[in-house]
Design a protein around this motif. Sequence first.
Motif, short mmCIF file in Angstrom:
data_model
loop_
_atom_site.label_atom_id
_atom_site.label_comp_id
_atom_site.label_asym_id
_atom_site.label_seq_id
_atom_site.Cartn_x
_atom_site.Cartn_y
_atom_site.Cartn_z
N VAL A 137 1.10 -1.05 0.64
CA VAL A 137 0.10 0.40 -0.06
C VAL A 137 0.62 1.40 -0.12
N ASP A 138 0.85 2.35 -0.98
CA ASP A 138 1.45 3.33 -0.91
C ASP A 138 0.70 4.27 0.37
N THR A 139 -0.43 4.86 -0.40
CA THR A 139 -2.09 5.44 0.51
C THR A 139 -3.36 4.84 0.90
N VAL A 140 -3.54 5.49 1.61
CA VAL A 140 -5.54 5.42 1.46
C VAL A 140 -5.40 5.65 3.00
N GLN A 141 -6.94 6.27 1.85
CA GLN A 141 -7.90 7.22 2.83
C GLN A 141 -9.26 6.44 3.01
N TYR A 142 -10.27 7.49 3.99
CA TYR A 142 -10.98 7.43 4.10
C TYR A 142 -11.63 7.87 4.16
N GLU A 143 -13.19 8.05 3.28
CA GLU A 143 -14.19 9.56 3.34
C GLU A 143 -15.08 8.96 3.77
N TYR A 199 2.63 0.45 -7.42
CA TYR A 199 2.63 -0.04 -8.99
C TYR A 199 2.14 1.30 -9.81
N ASN A 200 1.75 2.54 -8.74
CA ASN A 200 0.70 3.23 -8.96
C ASN A 200 -0.75 3.06 -9.31
N GLN A 201 -1.26 2.62 -8.89
CA GLN A 201 -2.12 2.05 -9.73
C GLN A 201 -3.54 2.37 -8.94
N GLU A 202 -4.37 3.38 -9.11
CA GLU A 202 -5.98 3.96 -7.64
C GLU A 202 -6.24 2.81 -7.91
#
Length: 158
Positions: free
Chosen positions: A119-125, A139-142
Amino acid sequence: MRMFFKKEWKFVNNMNERGFTLLEMLFGFSIFLILMSFIPLSLKFVASHSMFEARVQSLEWKVFVNQLKKEVRMSERMLNRSNQLVLIKDGDTVSYERYQENIRRRVNMQGHEIVLQQVDTVQYEATPSGVKVVYKDLYNQEHQAHLFMVMKDKAYDP
């Protein structure tokens, strides 16, 4: 002039009589060409290994979302605290948080269950109907997913 250390080898004469035929040379060259033909395939395999890892990561994301959907639907209450998703169900507190390059699941702040790797980044909204998860892997996949809570007698805290 005399030559010292001149030694005549007897087996050389026998070898010259046999020689190295054109057929033997063609056979050796064909083996060499067959071996060389595998080099591009092996280079392609090495290059596609990272693509394979990216595909596996995409499948892991789908499994993670399905597990999280089930947990969100079954939860009674949901909290969003600084990149940490906290779900309360049956008196237990289940939290999803980033830990190093992983997302881990903890129940009652105990345990360490890895649910997603690399995991590079994770956000919970938080949204009124549930939660939106936005995730970027190494791998820069969002990826993103909208998870909905069943709002029957459920509490929501943004």
